[in-house]
Scaffold this motif. Structure first.
Motif, PDB file in Angstrom:
ATOM      1  N   LEU A   7      33.578  69.748  43.412  1.00 17.57           N
ATOM      2  CA  LEU A   7      32.641  70.846  43.154  1.00 17.57           C
ATOM      3  C   LEU A   7      33.374  72.176  43.031  1.00 17.57           C
ATOM      4  O   LEU A   7      33.000  73.030  42.218  1.00 17.57           O
ATOM      5  N   ASP A   8      34.415  72.355  43.829  1.00 17.80           N
ATOM      6  CA  ASP A   8      35.190  73.594  43.786  1.00 17.80           C
ATOM      7  C   ASP A   8      35.859  73.757  42.426  1.00 17.80           C
ATOM      8  O   ASP A   8      35.748  74.811  41.780  1.00 17.80           O
ATOM      9  N   TYR A   9      36.543  72.732  41.967  1.00 16.98           N
ATOM     10  CA  TYR A   9      37.201  72.801  40.661  1.00 16.98           C
ATOM     11  C   TYR A   9      36.183  72.915  39.529  1.00 16.98           C
ATOM     12  O   TYR A   9      36.396  73.650  38.558  1.00 16.98           O
ATOM     13  N   ALA A  10      35.069  72.194  39.679  1.00 16.60           N
ATOM     14  CA  ALA A  10      34.030  72.268  38.649  1.00 16.60           C
ATOM     15  C   ALA A  10      33.448  73.673  38.580  1.00 16.60           C
ATOM     16  O   ALA A  10      33.233  74.217  37.487  1.00 16.60           O
ATOM     17  N   GLY A  11      33.183  74.270  39.739  1.00 23.33           N
ATOM     18  CA  GLY A  11      32.643  75.622  39.765  1.00 23.33           C
ATOM     19  C   GLY A  11      33.589  76.615  39.132  1.00 23.33           C
ATOM     20  O   GLY A  11      33.177  77.467  38.327  1.00 23.33           O
ATOM     21  N   VAL A  12      34.876  76.521  39.463  1.00 26.30           N
ATOM     22  CA  VAL A  12      35.879  77.416  38.877  1.00 26.30           C
ATOM     23  C   VAL A  12      35.947  77.231  37.360  1.00 26.30           C
ATOM     24  O   VAL A  12      35.943  78.205  36.601  1.00 26.30           O
ATOM     25  N   ALA A  13      35.998  75.979  36.908  1.00 24.67           N
ATOM     26  CA  ALA A  13      36.133  75.706  35.478  1.00 24.67           C
ATOM     27  C   ALA A  13      34.925  76.194  34.684  1.00 24.67           C
ATOM     28  O   ALA A  13      35.063  76.826  33.625  1.00 24.67           O
ATOM     29  N   VAL A  14      33.742  75.912  35.196  1.00 27.87           N
ATOM     30  CA  VAL A  14      32.536  76.284  34.455  1.00 27.87           C
ATOM     31  C   VAL A  14      32.342  77.799  34.460  1.00 27.87           C
ATOM     32  O   VAL A  14      31.974  78.397  33.442  1.00 27.87           O
ATOM     33  N   PHE A  15      32.577  78.440  35.594  1.00 28.72           N
ATOM     34  CA  PHE A  15      32.483  79.901  35.622  1.00 28.72           C
ATOM     35  C   PHE A  15      33.546  80.535  34.724  1.00 28.72           C
ATOM     36  O   PHE A  15      33.297  81.551  34.074  1.00 28.72           O
ATOM     37  N   ALA A  16      34.737  79.941  34.692  1.00 34.75           N
ATOM     38  CA  ALA A  16      35.776  80.438  33.790  1.00 34.75           C
ATOM     39  C   ALA A  16      35.312  80.338  32.338  1.00 34.75           C
ATOM     40  O   ALA A  16      35.565  81.238  31.524  1.00 34.75           O
ATOM     41  N   ALA A  17      34.615  79.259  32.017  1.00 34.31           N
ATOM     42  CA  ALA A  17      34.099  79.101  30.654  1.00 34.31           C
ATOM     43  C   ALA A  17      33.085  80.185  30.319  1.00 34.31           C
ATOM     44  O   ALA A  17      33.069  80.709  29.195  1.00 34.31           O
ATOM     45  N   THR A  18      32.257  80.552  31.286  1.00 35.91           N
ATOM     46  CA  THR A  18      31.276  81.607  31.010  1.00 35.91           C
ATOM     47  C   THR A  18      31.970  82.953  30.805  1.00 35.91           C
ATOM     48  O   THR A  18      31.547  83.765  29.987  1.00 35.91           O
TER      49      THR A  18
END
Length: 211
Positions: A7-18
């Motif tokens: 979840l931590d990596y997913a949150g970072v990746a998706v927020f980075a995409a935004t």
């Protein structure tokens, strides 16, 4: 990799995409993409770690988080033009990142203090700060000022996770329930316009009117 690390990596990746999508809307260069991707990706978690004062912030201990932001920023730089509505995509990616970070923030707050109140608070902060920082830096309308539910969704996700852990639910179950609860509420707000009753009796006056 544990469910919380995922979840931590997913949150970072998706927020980075935004963040990178915001850069595409402003037609920035590749460095602008990388800066907004990194600032958005790690912004909420950085604020959380500073507040909790548990040692070096997470991306200092594990620079892989920054590498994720850089990779995501580069991918979006070369592919953003393929999407018809980048702002709509930004909002849905933001909903995923918010849901993941509401759980991760709550988990770190609970682990650091043992307090459910602190856990829910850090969950909301972690899920919200990155998006707020992105909008400020990119000059976009803030997610907080949109009419649909946002912070409330993060609050619900963090509360569901924290409550589940406190009653003895397995970590995977609590994490999944918190993520789905937050995403369901925010997704419903985006799809159906769900909102909380706003203050209406007396609108604010223009600053010039009270001088």
């Amino acid at each position: 990799m544990t469910i919380l690390e995922l979840l931590d990596y997913a949150g970072v990746a998706v927020f980075a995409a935004t963040g990178a999508l915001s850069a595409s809307r402003k037609q920035l260069d590749v460095i602008g993409f990388l800066f907004l991707a990194a600032a958005t990706g790690v912004g909420g978690g950085t604020f959380r770690d500073v507040i909790l004062d548990t040692g070096p912030v997470f991306w200092v201990v594990k620079p892989a988080y920054l590498i994720v932001c850089v990779c995501v920023g580069l991918v979006v730089f070369f592919t953003a033009h393929l999407f018809e509505s980048r702002y709509r995509l930004l909002l849905w990616f933001d909903a995923i990142g918010m849901a993941a970070y509401s759980v991760m923030g709550a988990a770190k707050g609970l682990a650091a203090t043992g307090s459910p109140t602190v856990a829910i608070t850090t969950g909301v902060m972690t899920a919200s700060i990155g998006g707020i920082l992105r909008d400020v830096l990119a000059g976009e309308p803030s997610v907080l000022l949109r009419p649909e539910i946002y912070v409330t969704a993060a609050l619900i996700g963090a509360a569901v996770y924290t409550t589940a852990i406190m009653v003895g639910a397995p970590l995977a179950v609590a994490s999944g329930a918190g993520f789905l609860a937050a995403f369901f509420v925010r997704g419903g707000a985006l799809r159906f316009g769900w909102r909380i009753t706003v203050y209406k009796p007396r609108p604010g006056r223009h600053p010039d009117d009270v001088m």
